[in-house]
Design a protein around this motif. Structure first.
Motif, PDB file in Angstrom:
ATOM      1  N   ARG A  13       0.921  -1.214   0.085  1.00  0.00           N
ATOM      2  CA  ARG A  13      -0.010  -0.011   0.179  1.00  0.00           C
ATOM      3  C   ARG A  13       1.090   1.272  -0.106  1.00  0.00           C
ATOM      4  O   ARG A  13       1.879   1.257   0.608  1.00  0.00           O
ATOM      5  CB  ARG A  13      -0.873   0.126   1.347  1.00  0.00           C
ATOM      6  N   ASP A  39      -4.018  -8.516  -4.698  1.00  0.00           N
ATOM      7  CA  ASP A  39      -4.551  -8.030  -3.336  1.00  0.00           C
ATOM      8  C   ASP A  39      -5.283  -9.232  -2.492  1.00  0.00           C
ATOM      9  O   ASP A  39      -5.838  -9.161  -1.194  1.00  0.00           O
ATOM     10  CB  ASP A  39      -5.898  -6.910  -3.513  1.00  0.00           C
ATOM     11  N   GLU A 105      -2.993  -6.932 -10.885  1.00  0.00           N
ATOM     12  CA  GLU A 105      -3.872  -5.984 -10.789  1.00  0.00           C
ATOM     13  C   GLU A 105      -3.545  -5.297  -9.301  1.00  0.00           C
ATOM     14  O   GLU A 105      -4.408  -4.770  -8.420  1.00  0.00           O
ATOM     15  CB  GLU A 105      -5.341  -5.981 -10.863  1.00  0.00           C
ATOM     16  N   ARG A 107      -3.047  -3.232  -6.381  1.00  0.00           N
ATOM     17  CA  ARG A 107      -3.847  -1.819  -6.084  1.00  0.00           C
ATOM     18  C   ARG A 107      -2.771  -0.799  -5.687  1.00  0.00           C
ATOM     19  O   ARG A 107      -3.109   0.547  -5.964  1.00  0.00           O
ATOM     20  CB  ARG A 107      -4.831  -1.860  -5.103  1.00  0.00           C
ATOM     21  N   ASP A 110      -1.806   1.358  -8.545  1.00  0.00           N
ATOM     22  CA  ASP A 110      -2.823   2.327  -8.690  1.00  0.00           C
ATOM     23  C   ASP A 110      -2.425   3.552  -7.824  1.00  0.00           C
ATOM     24  O   ASP A 110      -2.555   4.788  -8.290  1.00  0.00           O
ATOM     25  CB  ASP A 110      -4.408   1.844  -8.497  1.00  0.00           C
ATOM     26  N   GLU A 111      -2.189   3.233  -6.532  1.00  0.00           N
ATOM     27  CA  GLU A 111      -1.935   4.445  -5.568  1.00  0.00           C
ATOM     28  C   GLU A 111      -0.504   5.104  -5.738  1.00  0.00           C
ATOM     29  O   GLU A 111      -0.525   6.306  -5.716  1.00  0.00           O
ATOM     30  CB  GLU A 111      -1.667   3.624  -4.232  1.00  0.00           C
ATOM     31  N   ASP A 154      -4.906  -3.238 -14.022  1.00  0.00           N
ATOM     32  CA  ASP A 154      -6.312  -2.910 -13.707  1.00  0.00           C
ATOM     33  C   ASP A 154      -6.837  -2.232 -14.966  1.00  0.00           C
ATOM     34  O   ASP A 154      -5.956  -1.459 -15.461  1.00  0.00           O
ATOM     35  CB  ASP A 154      -6.597  -1.962 -12.423  1.00  0.00           C
ATOM     36  N   GLN A 157      -5.807   1.223 -15.764  1.00  0.00           N
ATOM     37  CA  GLN A 157      -4.649   1.764 -16.028  1.00  0.00           C
ATOM     38  C   GLN A 157      -4.071   1.715 -17.300  1.00  0.00           C
ATOM     39  O   GLN A 157      -3.067   2.352 -17.576  1.00  0.00           O
ATOM     40  CB  GLN A 157      -3.715   1.000 -14.945  1.00  0.00           C
ATOM     41  N   ARG A 194     -14.310  -1.345  -9.518  1.00  0.00           N
ATOM     42  CA  ARG A 194     -13.556  -0.720 -10.464  1.00  0.00           C
ATOM     43  C   ARG A 194     -14.685   0.079 -11.330  1.00  0.00           C
ATOM     44  O   ARG A 194     -14.056   0.951 -12.067  1.00  0.00           O
ATOM     45  CB  ARG A 194     -12.482  -1.408 -10.977  1.00  0.00           C
TER      46      ARG A 194
ATOM     47  N   TRP B  67      -9.192   2.234   3.337  1.00  0.00           N
ATOM     48  CA  TRP B  67      -9.683   3.081   1.877  1.00  0.00           C
ATOM     49  C   TRP B  67     -10.419   4.375   2.208  1.00  0.00           C
ATOM     50  O   TRP B  67     -10.143   5.315   1.416  1.00  0.00           O
ATOM     51  CB  TRP B  67     -10.414   2.035   1.159  1.00  0.00           C
TER      52      TRP B  67
END
Lengths: 331, 70
Positions: A13, A39, A105, A107, A110-111, A154, A157, A194, B67
């Motif tokens: 994360r 994940d 994928e 996460r 993405d972060e 993802d 993306q 998503r 989140w």
């Protein structure tokens, strides 16, 4: 903290601590990351009491320190897709070839890509550097036999494909897609998180929040799919990009995609892939069933009209390119 | 304060691979908590099983809330 202390730890994360981006690391040791979704691996790890109580929290720069200290495998390939089109199948089949790993994928990617939304002062160059460092850390050999490493992104993306290709300019990639009517039916029948219509998604599509809020679910999905197809098409100008239609699966995985990613595939490997392709990639206890016909049957006139209006031109153009390239290879 | 001792011991563990290895192997919650109390005591930190249990629950909730906090 020295990077050597993070041997066996994986970034799960990226978050903000006041004004500083931080990385949350979880010990994974010898645990495989080859699950359909990264994940899922993380959630499994977090169930263990050690991983609940003990996680390293470092500044983002530690990713680059670990990258420099212990570089991971450069990705052999990158998988992009429009969702619900066999991307998990393709990725999971390729992991059946010995020595091939995949992160599905995550996460945390993405972060990293979205850091500039919180701090507009973060440049594309910084995001490229952090993305390279993160992927390097995720791609570290952990069993000693890993030779190739794939990143499955993802669906959203693909909109970052220009920046991702700046991070990995020589890495081959594939865009998987299918008849967008079938994707809309799938997303409306079984919505994924998503495809939620948040302010982030609206901004990624270049649409206003109010405009998106007034759209039907089908309309929003059509707009998203159109954007995915458009970017994939725009980036498909050289041989590094490959377009793969759902109907070509699963045989295209061993017939062409493996070679596109420079993954050697023996006859024995192909036999294993053929066997695995009979089962659902997300749940190997279930047989795979091609649901195209059933989805076409339930598609409403409204869905078809929305797809025709927003996605049709881009989907048609993708098909032209794909068919032309296929003909060139065969010819 | 036992919570301060527990937090201090957690920082010690994060810097000690030997302690990490010993605790990582225990996936059973009760066995893990017992080992935490034992190892913590050996290192001079005084906290009990209840304190560890409360902290585990807090960490789990924090993970679920991540989140939202962003």
């Amino acid at each position: 903290m020295h990077p050597s202390e993070l041997r066996g730890w994986v970034p799960i994360r990226v978050y903000w601590r006041e004004s500083q981006p931080m990385v949350d690391w979880c010990f994974m040791g010898m645990r495989s990351l080859n699950a359909p979704f990264f994940d899922q691996v993380v959630e499994g790890c977090i169930q263990e009491p050690f991983n609940l109580l003990f996680r390293h929290q470092t500044p983002l720069a530690m990713l680059q320190e670990v990258q420099a200290f212990s570089p991971g495998l450069e990705p052999s390939g990158m998988i992009f897709h429009m969702s619900r089109c066999g991307s998990t199948l393709a990725a999971q089949l390729l992991t059946a070839v010995p020595g091939v790993g995949v992160v599905g994928e995550p996460r945390v990617i993405d972060e990293v890509l979205r850091l500039s939304l919180r701090d507009p002062g973060i440049t594309d160059e910084q995001r490229v550097a952090w993305l390279r460092a993160l992927v390097s850390v995720l791609g570290q050999p952990r069993f000693g036999q890993e030779q190739r490493f794939l990143v499955k992104f993802d669906c959203w993306q693909v909109l970052d494909l220009p920046l991702i290709r700046r991070a990995f300019p020589q890495v081959p990639w594939v865009f998987l897609y299918r008849d967008p009517v079938e994707v809309v039916v799938s997303q409306l029948g079984r919505p994924s998180g998503r495809m939620l219509r948040g302010p982030l998604e609206a901004s990624l599509l270049g649409l206003g929040g109010a405009e998106v809020a007034q759209m039907s679910d089908a309309a929003f999905c059509a707009h998203a799919l159109a954007a995915f197809c458009r970017v994939a098409l725009e980036q498909s100008t050289d041989s590094l990009g490959c377009l793969l239609h759902y109907r070509e699966l699963p045989s295209a995985v061993w017939a062409s995609l493996a070679a596109h990613f420079a993954i050697p595939c023996t006859d024995a490997d192909v036999a294993v892939l053929r066997e695995r392709a009979q089962f659902d990639a997300k749940d190997r206890s279930r047989r795979f069933v091609d649901d195209s016909l059933s989805k076409q049957r339930v598609a409403t006139d409204q869905m078809r009209a929305l797809v025709d209006r927003w996605v049709g031109p881009w989907y048609g153009a993708l098909e032209e390119v794909r068919v032309r390239r296929t003909a060139a290879v065969v010819g | 304060m036992s919570s301060e001792d527990l937090n201090a011991f957690r920082q010690v563990v994060l810097g000690d691979v030997r302690l990490q290895m010993e605790l990582r192997e225990l996936v059973d919650r009760d066995a893990f908590i017992a080992c935490m109390v034992q190892l913590g005591g050996e290192q001079g930190f005084m906290f009990d099983a209840g304190e560890v249990e409360v902290t585990l629950l807090a960490c789990r909730q924090a993970w679920f809330m991540r989140w939202i906090e962003g």
